[in-house]
Scaffold this motif. Structure first.
Motif, PDB file in Angstrom:
ATOM      1  N   LEU A  11      -6.040   3.904   8.774  1.00  0.00           N
ATOM      2  CA  LEU A  11      -5.628   3.779   7.658  1.00  0.00           C
ATOM      3  C   LEU A  11      -6.426   2.699   6.942  1.00  0.00           C
ATOM      4  O   LEU A  11      -6.590   2.769   5.709  1.00  0.00           O
ATOM      5  N   THR A  12      -6.993   1.585   7.396  1.00  0.00           N
ATOM      6  CA  THR A  12      -7.653   0.914   6.764  1.00  0.00           C
ATOM      7  C   THR A  12      -8.902   1.253   6.311  1.00  0.00           C
ATOM      8  O   THR A  12      -9.514   1.251   5.218  1.00  0.00           O
ATOM      9  N   GLU A  68      -5.984 -13.821   2.550  1.00  0.00           N
ATOM     10  CA  GLU A  68      -5.341 -13.233   1.083  1.00  0.00           C
ATOM     11  C   GLU A  68      -4.166 -12.514   1.236  1.00  0.00           C
ATOM     12  O   GLU A  68      -3.140 -13.019   0.568  1.00  0.00           O
ATOM     13  N   LEU A  69      -4.061 -11.656   2.160  1.00  0.00           N
ATOM     14  CA  LEU A  69      -2.697 -10.960   2.493  1.00  0.00           C
ATOM     15  C   LEU A  69      -1.565 -11.621   2.799  1.00  0.00           C
ATOM     16  O   LEU A  69      -0.282 -11.503   2.599  1.00  0.00           O
ATOM     17  N   ALA A  70      -2.080 -12.937   3.377  1.00  0.00           N
ATOM     18  CA  ALA A  70      -1.066 -13.858   3.898  1.00  0.00           C
ATOM     19  C   ALA A  70      -0.070 -14.500   2.988  1.00  0.00           C
ATOM     20  O   ALA A  70       0.717 -15.228   2.847  1.00  0.00           O
ATOM     21  N   GLU A  71      -0.651 -14.426   1.759  1.00  0.00           N
ATOM     22  CA  GLU A  71      -0.038 -15.221   0.433  1.00  0.00           C
ATOM     23  C   GLU A  71       1.219 -14.488   0.147  1.00  0.00           C
ATOM     24  O   GLU A  71       2.279 -14.752  -0.717  1.00  0.00           O
ATOM     25  N   ARG A  72       1.367 -13.000   0.682  1.00  0.00           N
ATOM     26  CA  ARG A  72       2.585 -12.204   0.474  1.00  0.00           C
ATOM     27  C   ARG A  72       2.861 -11.566   1.829  1.00  0.00           C
ATOM     28  O   ARG A  72       3.054 -10.302   1.900  1.00  0.00           O
ATOM     29  N   PRO A  73       3.620 -12.540   2.699  1.00  0.00           N
ATOM     30  CA  PRO A  73       3.752 -11.953   4.049  1.00  0.00           C
ATOM     31  C   PRO A  73       4.774 -11.008   4.131  1.00  0.00           C
ATOM     32  O   PRO A  73       5.085 -10.107   4.801  1.00  0.00           O
ATOM     33  N   GLY A  74       5.835 -11.080   3.290  1.00  0.00           N
ATOM     34  CA  GLY A  74       6.993 -10.295   3.111  1.00  0.00           C
ATOM     35  C   GLY A  74       6.529  -8.893   3.017  1.00  0.00           C
ATOM     36  O   GLY A  74       7.256  -7.766   3.375  1.00  0.00           O
ATOM     37  N   GLU A  75       5.578  -8.604   2.195  1.00  0.00           N
ATOM     38  CA  GLU A  75       5.137  -7.296   1.506  1.00  0.00           C
ATOM     39  C   GLU A  75       3.905  -6.820   2.763  1.00  0.00           C
ATOM     40  O   GLU A  75       4.067  -5.496   2.955  1.00  0.00           O
ATOM     41  N   THR A  76       3.197  -7.637   3.251  1.00  0.00           N
ATOM     42  CA  THR A  76       1.949  -7.265   4.061  1.00  0.00           C
ATOM     43  C   THR A  76       1.988  -7.594   5.410  1.00  0.00           C
ATOM     44  O   THR A  76       1.380  -6.623   6.120  1.00  0.00           O
ATOM     45  N   ASP A 118       2.776  -8.767  11.438  1.00  0.00           N
ATOM     46  CA  ASP A 118       3.952  -7.845  12.066  1.00  0.00           C
ATOM     47  C   ASP A 118       3.485  -6.574  11.811  1.00  0.00           C
ATOM     48  O   ASP A 118       3.583  -6.149  10.667  1.00  0.00           O
ATOM     49  N   MET A 119       3.155  -5.724  12.725  1.00  0.00           N
ATOM     50  CA  MET A 119       2.339  -4.580  12.549  1.00  0.00           C
ATOM     51  C   MET A 119       3.129  -3.479  11.870  1.00  0.00           C
ATOM     52  O   MET A 119       2.774  -2.557  11.239  1.00  0.00           O
ATOM     53  N   PRO A 120       4.289  -3.309  12.380  1.00  0.00           N
ATOM     54  CA  PRO A 120       5.209  -2.052  11.593  1.00  0.00           C
ATOM     55  C   PRO A 120       5.117  -2.218  10.136  1.00  0.00           C
ATOM     56  O   PRO A 120       4.921  -1.384   9.262  1.00  0.00           O
ATOM     57  N   VAL A 121       5.481  -3.547   9.791  1.00  0.00           N
ATOM     58  CA  VAL A 121       5.209  -3.916   8.213  1.00  0.00           C
ATOM     59  C   VAL A 121       3.737  -3.607   7.543  1.00  0.00           C
ATOM     60  O   VAL A 121       3.664  -3.046   6.599  1.00  0.00           O
ATOM     61  N   HIS A 122       2.929  -4.066   8.265  1.00  0.00           N
ATOM     62  CA  HIS A 122       1.290  -4.019   7.771  1.00  0.00           C
ATOM     63  C   HIS A 122       0.910  -2.566   7.784  1.00  0.00           C
ATOM     64  O   HIS A 122       0.609  -2.124   6.791  1.00  0.00           O
ATOM     65  N   LEU A 123       1.470  -1.828   8.658  1.00  0.00           N
ATOM     66  CA  LEU A 123       1.132  -0.528   8.694  1.00  0.00           C
ATOM     67  C   LEU A 123       1.676   0.481   7.504  1.00  0.00           C
ATOM     68  O   LEU A 123       1.216   1.060   6.781  1.00  0.00           O
ATOM     69  N   GLY A 124       3.067   0.156   7.477  1.00  0.00           N
ATOM     70  CA  GLY A 124       3.795   0.805   6.286  1.00  0.00           C
ATOM     71  C   GLY A 124       2.916   0.412   4.945  1.00  0.00           C
ATOM     72  O   GLY A 124       2.988   1.120   3.985  1.00  0.00           O
ATOM     73  N   TRP A 125       2.703  -1.001   4.918  1.00  0.00           N
ATOM     74  CA  TRP A 125       1.861  -1.523   3.549  1.00  0.00           C
ATOM     75  C   TRP A 125       0.443  -0.903   3.329  1.00  0.00           C
ATOM     76  O   TRP A 125       0.480  -0.648   2.308  1.00  0.00           O
ATOM     77  N   LEU A 126      -0.303  -0.604   4.683  1.00  0.00           N
ATOM     78  CA  LEU A 126      -1.523   0.217   4.271  1.00  0.00           C
ATOM     79  C   LEU A 126      -1.488   1.449   3.921  1.00  0.00           C
ATOM     80  O   LEU A 126      -2.173   2.054   3.068  1.00  0.00           O
ATOM     81  N   ARG A 127      -0.314   1.976   4.588  1.00  0.00           N
ATOM     82  CA  ARG A 127       0.035   3.617   4.020  1.00  0.00           C
ATOM     83  C   ARG A 127       0.452   3.579   2.685  1.00  0.00           C
ATOM     84  O   ARG A 127      -0.134   4.566   1.721  1.00  0.00           O
ATOM     85  N   GLU A 128       1.447   2.837   2.009  1.00  0.00           N
ATOM     86  CA  GLU A 128       1.784   2.760   0.644  1.00  0.00           C
ATOM     87  C   GLU A 128       0.547   2.319  -0.321  1.00  0.00           C
ATOM     88  O   GLU A 128       0.264   3.147  -1.475  1.00  0.00           O
ATOM     89  N   ARG A 129      -0.467   1.482   0.113  1.00  0.00           N
ATOM     90  CA  ARG A 129      -1.311   1.072  -0.551  1.00  0.00           C
ATOM     91  C   ARG A 129      -2.588   2.460  -0.892  1.00  0.00           C
ATOM     92  O   ARG A 129      -3.093   2.647  -1.723  1.00  0.00           O
ATOM     93  N   PHE A 130      -2.458   3.007   0.482  1.00  0.00           N
ATOM     94  CA  PHE A 130      -3.490   4.359   0.413  1.00  0.00           C
ATOM     95  C   PHE A 130      -3.031   5.030  -0.382  1.00  0.00           C
ATOM     96  O   PHE A 130      -3.443   5.845  -1.197  1.00  0.00           O
TER      97      PHE A 130
END
Length: 306
Positions: A11-12, A68-76, A118-130
């Motif tokens: 995904l990355t 940088e992503l840690a500035e938005r922990p709930g999202e990323t 938090d991998m489930p959140v991060h993987l979801g964020w990667l997919r949505e950004r992709f």
């Protein structure tokens, strides 16, 4: 262009390519939430990955992104959390370690504030950004990487299949290193801890995640079982409780098994096929896929773009 593999590496890599303006499809056997990446404890640290010189550079590139992503922990899903690598010294690590901000020696080992993901959140964020970058995710299994070249419109395929590369390439040098984790209710622990050597079969670590305190672990080479061993789970809890006694009484929420796709060295290279099309390999990241994902993705993108 097709990226085969939908874990954190796939995904990355797909995201970097899509944001470079390429039309990218990801082929994944299962949703990201069911990949090995999803069960990782996910502390940024180059663990069980070779060669160290390259891994250190890939890790530092990724560290910059995660900060940088840690500035938005709930999202990323990325947070910067303090903790200790017990028993480690700076002179035991490569030159990369001197470039990690605030990594310092203490009486207990190396202390630092590092990304904890938090991998489930991060993987979801990667997919949505992709997807927002124009990418497409397709769930499909492949038996041969040649399947991705069946359409004449595909000029580049990127192989991010992790342990699957053992059969798909085929590459018998890719081997599983089985990790067992226990998730317990967090009794109030806010820092992470590791005591995990690169060659240790039994390791001790805990990571405070939003869904509970993750306890580990094991590193069993060439073990394929995805069934948790109750005796091993009890031993993991006992080892972690020796460090923080309050863990002993914590309610168990679940068990996790992950098979780390380990190789003597990460394979990140480019093959030119007889028909002039390109196959890029990006696999074999062991226990550090999350740690090196962005660095490897940028290198893979450069290889893909020729």
């Amino acid at each position: 262009m097709i990226v085969v593999g939908g874990g954190v590496i796939g995904l990355t890599t797909a995201l970097v390519l899509a944001e470079h303006g390429r039309r990218v499809r990801v082929w994944t056997r299962e949703p990201a939430e069911r990949t090995t990446s999803a069960v990782a404890g996910a502390l940024w640290w180059p663990y069980r990955i070779e060669p160290e010189a390259f891994a250190g550079e890939w890790a530092l590139t990724s560290l910059t992104v995660y900060q940088e992503l840690a500035e938005r922990p709930g999202e990323t899903g990325v947070r910067m959390v303090e903790g200790v690598h017990a028993g480690l010294r700076l002179d035991e690590l490569g030159p990369w370690a001197t470039r990690v901000p605030e990594l310092r020696e203490t009486g207990a080992g190396l202390q630092a504030r590092l990304p904890l993901i938090d991998m489930p959140v991060h993987l979801g964020w990667l997919r949505e950004r992709f997807l927002a970058a124009g990418g497409v995710v397709e769930e499909r299994s492949v038996k041969d990487l040649a399947e991705a070249f069946e359409s004449e419109a595909v000029d580049v395929v990127v192989n991010c299949t992790g342990l699957g590369a053992r059969e798909l390439v085929p590459d018998p040098a890719v081997r599983p290193v089985r990790g067992q984790l226990v998730v317990v209710e967090n009794p109030g622990i806010t820092t992470w801890f590791t005591a995990a050597g690169h060659s240790d079969v039994k390791t001790t670590y805990f990571f405070p995640q939003p869904g509970g305190l993750i306890l580990g672990g094991t590193a069993e080479a060439d073990e394929w079982s995805l069934v948790p061993d109750p005796a091993v789970a009890e031993e993991i809890v006992r080892r972690c409780a020796e460090v923080r006694p309050e863990i002993a009484g914590a309610r168990v929420l679940g068990h996790r098994i992950g098979l780390r796709p380990t190789r003597d060295a990460v394979r990140l290279d480019r093959e030119l096929r007889a028909d002039g099309r390109v196959l890029v390999h990006n696999y074999g990241h062991g226990g550090a896929g999350i740690t090196v994902a962005w660095g490897c993705a940028h290198d893979a993108a450069r290889l893909a773009e020729g």
